[in-house]
Design an enzyme around this catalytic site. Structure first.
Site, PDB file in Angstrom:
ATOM      1  N   ARG A  39      -4.821 -29.877   0.603  1.00 26.76           N
ATOM      2  CA  ARG A  39      -3.612 -29.072   0.765  1.00 26.76           C
ATOM      3  C   ARG A  39      -2.584 -29.494  -0.284  1.00 26.76           C
ATOM      4  NH1 ARG A  39      -1.057 -30.739   5.427  1.00 26.76           N
ATOM      5  NH2 ARG A  39       0.346 -31.899   4.065  1.00 26.76           N
ATOM      6  N   TYR A  91      10.926  -5.378  -6.400  1.00 23.80           N
ATOM      7  CA  TYR A  91       9.669  -5.177  -5.676  1.00 23.80           C
ATOM      8  C   TYR A  91       9.975  -5.092  -4.166  1.00 23.80           C
ATOM      9  CZ  TYR A  91       5.092  -6.213  -3.729  1.00 23.80           C
ATOM     10  OH  TYR A  91       3.945  -6.164  -2.997  1.00 23.80           O
ATOM     11  N   ASP A 163      10.432 -12.632 -12.085  1.00 30.00           N
ATOM     12  CA  ASP A 163       9.136 -12.168 -11.589  1.00 30.00           C
ATOM     13  C   ASP A 163       8.456 -11.512 -12.790  1.00 30.00           C
ATOM     14  OD1 ASP A 163       7.001 -10.728 -10.546  1.00 30.00           O
ATOM     15  OD2 ASP A 163       8.054 -10.193  -8.702  1.00 30.00           O
ATOM     16  N   LYS A 188      -2.469  -9.474  -9.147  1.00 32.51           N
ATOM     17  CA  LYS A 188      -2.428  -8.303 -10.019  1.00 32.51           C
ATOM     18  C   LYS A 188      -3.219  -8.555 -11.305  1.00 32.51           C
ATOM     19  CE  LYS A 188       0.130  -6.836  -6.683  1.00 32.51           C
ATOM     20  NZ  LYS A 188       1.590  -6.971  -6.681  1.00 32.51           N
TER      21      LYS A 188
END
Ligand SMILES: *Cc1c(COP(=O)(O)O)cnc(C)c1O
Length: 373
Positions: A39, A91, A163, A188
């Protein structure tokens, strides 16, 4: 050597293995190994972070399970009541997250038209902690001046995060333009194959990158080893894909702009587009995403019904060409008033150009226009 492609230490394989172990042996209780618990740290993630940091010119950062968890991470380190300035046409998921945290009293969000210098100045008149930039914006492809905005935020004592999902680091490098942080939905174009979720948050400064790693471990936001290795695999073909997708997008945008049924095309590659000059200055190419409006306001669903090759789906940057109606799909988290303020008309269509032949895509849109008759 290619970014993130260190040959396998054990057998010299040109592709790194998948390190799936969740925990690692300690030689003694006092000798913490570099890799102890996955983790916190995992070698597949380390390779992906190295590759992305090299592409963005970052000191380091983290890779997370989705673009949204990378966005959350950028907000987690802020003090309670922090003020965040974000684009009014950001977004939809970013809007939903900021709005939700604001409703809980955790932060104050100002959604501002960042192309309007007076509006930005007014928002910065009070104390501000974080400036959120997204350029070109999704879905309207508005281009804002990163150098000017980041300098304005710095003077106000705020950090700037960009972003950079749409342009990818191949077309825009926000850290070189004055930003402190750069965020990606690696779901993406960076992965490019529409088969997983991922995010990244990278920092220009090493101390800030350390802080992100601390928070990402504390909150358990880090990506899985498998997803990290798949995104690294996607990165190998990123330059080829972006070149091809952009070339086709350029052709389609110019063609769509000439169609009598089309009112307007939003694409920074078109010379008469409002953001063209700025895009030429701060981007290395206009990218693969555009949006457009049909002249007849009720025509969008008939047009979409005529398409056979292009799929009606949200997401962008993948191998397949996707079209969507942001008002009911990607931006439904934004109430109608906020959509109207952002200029997102109900029938605006967003197009993410994939790897198909340009003439096949054009033929499909001809079917869409034929369905309007
Ligand atoms: C998709 C997207 C996100 C969110 O990423 P997920 O991987 O879907 O969580 C954030 N910003 C932009 C610009 C996006 O396109």
């Amino acid at each position: 050597m290619v970014a993130g492609a260190r040959p396998d230490r054990s057998d010299g394989g040109v592709v790194p293995p998948l390190w799936i172990s969740d925990t690692y042996r300690w030689a003694s209780p006092d000798e913490k190994p570099d890799y102890d618990y996955s983790r916190t740290v995992n070698a597949n993630r380390t390779l992906l972070i190295e590759a992305l940091a090299e592409l963005e010119g970052a000191a380091g950062g983290v890779v997370t399970g989705s673009g949204q968890s990378a966005a959350l991470l950028a907000l987690l380190r802020l003090p309670a009541g922090a003020r965040v300035i974000a684009p009014h046409d950001c977004y939809g998921g970013t809007y939903r997250l900021l709005d939700g945290l604001q409703k809980q009293g955790k932060l104050v969000a100002h959604f501002v038209d960042q192309g309007d210098a007076a509006a930005v100045d007014a928002a910065m008149a009070e104390q501000v902690d974080l400036l959120w930039i997204e350029t070109p914006s999704n879905p309207l492809m508005r281009v804002v001046d990163i150098v000017a905005l980041a300098a304005r935020a710095k003077a106000a004592g705020a950090l700037t995060v960009a972003d950079n999902t749409l342009p990818t680091p191949l077309r825009q490098r926000p850290l070189e333009l004055g930003c402190d942080l750069v965020m990606h939905s690696t779901t993406k174009a960076l992965n490019g194959h529409s088969d997983l979720f991922g995010g990244a948050l990278l920092a220009k400064d090493a101390a800030l990158a350390e802080e992100l790693a601390w928070w990402s471990n504390a909150a358990g936001l880090n990506a899985s080893a498998f997803d990290a290795s798949q995104i690294l695999r996607g990165l190998r073909t990123l330059p080829l894909r972006v070149d091809r997708q952009e070339e086709t997008a350029m052709r389609l945008a110019a063609w769509l702009a000439q169609q009598p049924a089309v009112e307007r095309v939003h694409y920074p590659g078109l010379a008469d587009y409002s953001g063209h000059a700025l895009a030429v200055r701060q981007q290395r190419g206009p990218g693969f995403l555009m949006s457009f409006e049909l002249r007849d306001a009720g025509a969008a669903s008939r047009f979409l019904g005529g398409l056979r090759l292009v799929t009606l789906a949200s997401s962008l940057g993948g191998f397949a060409t996707l079209i969507c109606q942001p008002s009911t799909m990607t931006h439904r988290g934004m109430p109608p008033e906020a959509q109207a303020a952002a200029g997102i008309r109900p029938d605006l269509l967003r197009l993410s150009v994939g790897l198909e032949a340009a003439e096949d895509l054009q033929a499909d849109f001809e079917r869409g226009f034929a369905a309007l008759a």
